[in-house]
Design an enzyme around this catalytic site. Sequence first.
Site, short mmCIF file in Angstrom:
data_model
loop_
_atom_site.label_atom_id
_atom_site.label_comp_id
_atom_site.label_asym_id
_atom_site.label_seq_id
_atom_site.Cartn_x
_atom_site.Cartn_y
_atom_site.Cartn_z
CG ASP A 21 -1.62 1.26 1.56
OD1 ASP A 21 -2.39 1.58 0.65
OD2 ASP A 21 -1.29 1.94 2.34
CG ASP A 23 -1.01 7.80 0.36
OD1 ASP A 23 -0.18 8.36 0.15
OD2 ASP A 23 -2.23 7.50 -0.52
#
Length: 209
Positions: A21, A23
Amino acid sequence: MTSAFDDLRPEPPRSPAVFLDKDGTLVENVPYNVDPAKLRFTPHAFDGLRALQAAGFKLVVVTNQPGIAFHFFDRASLTRLQRAMEARLAAEGIELAGFYACPHAPAAPRMAGCLCRKPAPGLLHQAAQALHLDLARSWMVGDILDDIEAGQRAGCRSVLLDVGNETVWRMSPLRTPHARCQDLLQAADHILAASCAAPSASALAQETE
């Protein structure tokens, strides 16, 4: 020139990957940021990623980017941020094999057919097809349970960065991570130990200091 024997050649082995991922996992979570000047990598990210790369894992970013649907920024701005991220990683000896982003808004009726927004596994499937990846030997690392579900729906194992970004904790078997870690170096240690792929990430990081 091809021959009838070409079709009989075995398929080259698929590579394992670590899906990341963006952020809150790879970089600090600055909502809707596309300004390269505000790009900050999470603690120990470089050491963890170098160890995973040295062990043969492809590194692939899979990220929800609804700011495009909300018209907070456009695809070109996201691409500029991606290029800046890749340059920063390359300076640390780290190569991203791919960057896959879902541009759709959450729960938008017109996007009911979206298969790419996590927790759907579409981004991971796209990457596996394009990059010749072995999902069964791959891992998903994220900071919320939607990341975990996406990884496990794709057939990967998963690590949750338990850093306070998950606030709902809607649990199910698909949303139960194989491990919880505090940063990407700890995540790399767990992945390498579970995969029996290489010395621990922490040991490799100490060797380069």
